[in-house]
Design a protein around this motif. Structure first.
Motif, short mmCIF file in Angstrom:
data_model
loop_
_atom_site.label_atom_id
_atom_site.label_comp_id
_atom_site.label_asym_id
_atom_site.label_seq_id
_atom_site.Cartn_x
_atom_site.Cartn_y
_atom_site.Cartn_z
N PHE A 75 0.83 -1.20 0.00
CA PHE A 75 0.00 0.00 0.00
C PHE A 75 0.87 1.26 0.00
N ASN A 76 2.00 1.19 0.69
CA ASN A 76 2.89 2.35 0.79
C ASN A 76 3.81 2.52 -0.41
N ALA A 77 4.03 1.43 -1.15
CA ALA A 77 5.03 1.49 -2.22
C ALA A 77 4.44 1.60 -3.62
N LEU A 78 3.20 1.12 -3.81
CA LEU A 78 2.64 1.07 -5.16
C LEU A 78 1.72 2.26 -5.41
N PRO A 79 1.72 2.77 -6.64
CA PRO A 79 0.81 3.87 -6.97
C PRO A 79 -0.64 3.41 -6.93
N SER A 111 0.24 7.18 2.50
CA SER A 111 1.16 6.38 1.71
C SER A 111 2.52 7.05 1.63
N ALA A 112 3.58 6.21 1.65
CA ALA A 112 4.94 6.74 1.58
C ALA A 112 5.18 7.52 0.30
N LEU A 113 4.39 7.24 -0.73
CA LEU A 113 4.54 7.94 -2.01
C LEU A 113 4.20 9.43 -1.89
#
Length: 570
Positions: free
Chosen positions: A397-401, A465-467
């Motif tokens: 969840f944090n890494a994917l767009p 999210s980390a993004l």
């Protein structure tokens, strides 16, 4: 009980009983509806309650609700609904909000709604309908003749006199030699199908604790008159009698007396006891009222000694909610692990796994996710595969767009919906607020220091999210106390105080992907208990008065405002 409760009286008056209502389909006095407009078949919807007409908020207002209103008024059905006060703004109370009708109800008040007078709307949101008129509606128009208002008193006198009674109710306490006998009318009891009274029945024996015997007569009189005085000392007995006799409406009304007590006990013993009592008696209204308060005050509950004593059923109910107010999801997981350690063998492995599944790993801050994979917690040890699966979903969840996980998010339902996280990066508190209106000096204006203490700017990440954590959104939080302050910002305000949370800067860049369902939290300054949580509409949150809150305000002149930013994927 842990507190000495003051004696509070609530006059409960149910809809008047008419022996002919089902045959003639005459509308009851309470719950009657009318349309206010230029035509008989269209207008603003108003409903009669507590001796006065009031409006309906358009939140949740749809064709199903319109169908119920139109048929209740004698029209064949509904053509359309109107929103936003199209037929003019009403005045007085807004009786109904968050309506949810199936469309088959006989009256609007039979539908699900927040509660009489419980609303966060203004009259700018008054709902309306346009009804079908049919071909010969004028020739079939019916007029109601309603002389039922005195029937309740007459039936109460009938119970008092006992004239013509043909049925005996024996009240016993199996543990003691105590018995009461009442002579009543079987026709009245037949209105309560759970009693299984037939035309051949002549007696009914009920086991009732001796402590409740003094309240039985008043309860039986309610079965006739649908009116009763409820005190804190009689509430639990009347609630238990209503449960035993299957009188659900009285259970709900007496449950509202319990609701008055909910904010009073900071130890949480009373609230937990009320919830378990609601479970035993099947009172869903009481359960929900207690759960809502405990959800809002979850952080304080977790830090109290009562946390280790709550039941699995209550823990399960709490973890399913999105209105939990906590610092972050990791804090909630740590609290669950402590609870499981304290319970020991009382909680089975399957129960542990079911509770772990309710933790929203996707919303745990990524730095805490990283540390959790090396933890030696009881849940990690007992359910390693399930625990690591939760961590993996959190990292994804944090890494994917969003475009990559849109479908999965849809299938996950509430797992990706935020609770009300009050960590410093998502919220701000305005403590220097008073609800007393400042006087305006026409030479100097309002004291600038006082106004500035009610305005604060801050920034948050665009999304958990980390993004997005390095992409900030700017916010301005403020509390306005009078028309002049609203006018200064070009805002139209209808009541005070009013809170405003306005995003600017980069917010619009994410409009197609992220929405902000922000919340306002009202907290007593001295006791730190949360007594109200409200959403923002068009960046504004009007503070309801005590009568329109679901729970009473225990500190009407001394509370603080916490503004919480809640981003979520669309």
């Amino acid at each position: 009980m842990y507190l000495l409760w003051p004696l509070l009286f609530l006059h409960v008056s149910a809809a008047r009983l008419s022996l002919f209502d089902d045959r003639l389909k005459q509308p009851k006095q309470v719950g009657r509806v009318r349309l206010v407009g230029d035509l008989p078949s269209s207008g603003r919807v108003e409903v009669y309650h507590d001796g006065q007409w009031g409006t309906v908020c358009d939140d949740g207002w749809d064709l199903a609700e319109a169908q119920v209103v139109c048929r209740q008024l004698g029209f064949p059905g509904a053509k359309s609904v109107t929103l936003g006060g199209r037929y003019g703004e009403g005045s007085g109370s807004i009786w109904l909000d968050d309506m949810n009708c199936k469309g088959s109800e006989s009256s609007l008040s039979d539908c699900s709604f927040k509660g009489w007078g419980v609303t966060d709307c203004t009259h700018k949101e008054d709902a309306g309908v346009v009804c079908e008129t049919g071909t010969n509606i004028t020739s079939n128009r019916q007029f109601s003749v309603d002389n039922s208002l005195g029937l309740s008193d007459d039936l109460g006198l009938l119970f008092d006199s006992g004239n013509g009674c043909d049925f005996k109710i024996n009240i016993k306490d199996n543990s003691k030699e105590s018995e009461l006998t009442f002579c009543v009318h079987s026709m009245i009891l037949m209105f309560y199908p759970e009693l299984n009274i037939t035309k051949d029945s002549r007696t009914l024996t009920v086991d009732v604790s001796q402590t409740c015997h003094p309240h039985v007569s008043a309860f039986l009189r309610y079965l006739y008159a649908r009116q009763i005085d409820v005190s804190i000392t009689s509430a639990q007995c009347l609630h238990q009698l209503a449960f035993t006799f299957g009188v659900k409406k009285l259970m709900e009304d007496v449950g509202r007396v319990f609701t008055l007590l909910i904010p009073e006990d900071n130890t949480f013993h009373t609230q937990v006891s009320m919830f378990e009592y609601g479970v035993r008696t099947g009172d869903l209204v009481l359960q929900e009222n207690v759960l809502q308060y405990l959800s809002w005050n979850c952080e304080f509950l977790i830090s109290s000694p009562v946390w280790s004593t709550i039941s699995f059923h209550m823990m399960d109910a709490l973890l399913r909610r999105s209105d939990l107010v906590v610092k972050d999801e990791a804090f909630l997981l740590e609290a669950l692990e402590r609870w499981i350690q304290n319970k020991g063998d009382e909680i089975s492995s399957d129960q542990q796994a079911s509770l772990l599944n309710l933790i929203r790993f996707l919303l745990i801050p990524v730095d805490k996710l990283y540390g959790m994979q090396f933890s030696s917690s009881v849940l990690h040890w007992n359910h390693e595969k399930l625990y690591l699966t939760g961590l993996l979903r959190g990292f994804q969840f944090n890494a994917l767009p969003f475009s990559k996980i849109r479908k999965q998010i849809y299938n996950m339902s509430s797992e990706y919906l935020p609770r009300i996280y009050t960590g410093d990066e998502w919220s701000v508190i305005l403590n220097a607020t008073t609800v007393k209106y400042p006087r305006y000096n026409y030479n100097r204006g309002y004291g600038q220091n006082r106004i500035q203490s009610r305005i604060q700017t801050f920034s948050t990440p665009a999304h958990p999210s980390a993004l997005y954590r390095e992409q900030n959104v700017q916010w301005q939080a403020q509390v306005l106390l009078n028309n002049q302050e609203c006018s200064n910002y070009g805002i139209s305000c209808t009541s005070f105080p009013v809170a405003r949370l306005y995003g600017y800067g980069n917010q619009n860049m994410y409009a197609s992907t992220i929405r902000y369902n922000n919340r306002l939290i009202l907290t007593c300054k001295n006791e730190n208990n949360i007594f109200h949580v409200q959403d923002f509409k068009n960046d504004m949150a009007v503070i309801p008065n005590n009568s329109s809150m679901g729970l009473p305000n225990p500190c009407p002149d001394d509370y603080s405002f916490r503004f919480v930013v809640r981003p979520e994927y669309i």
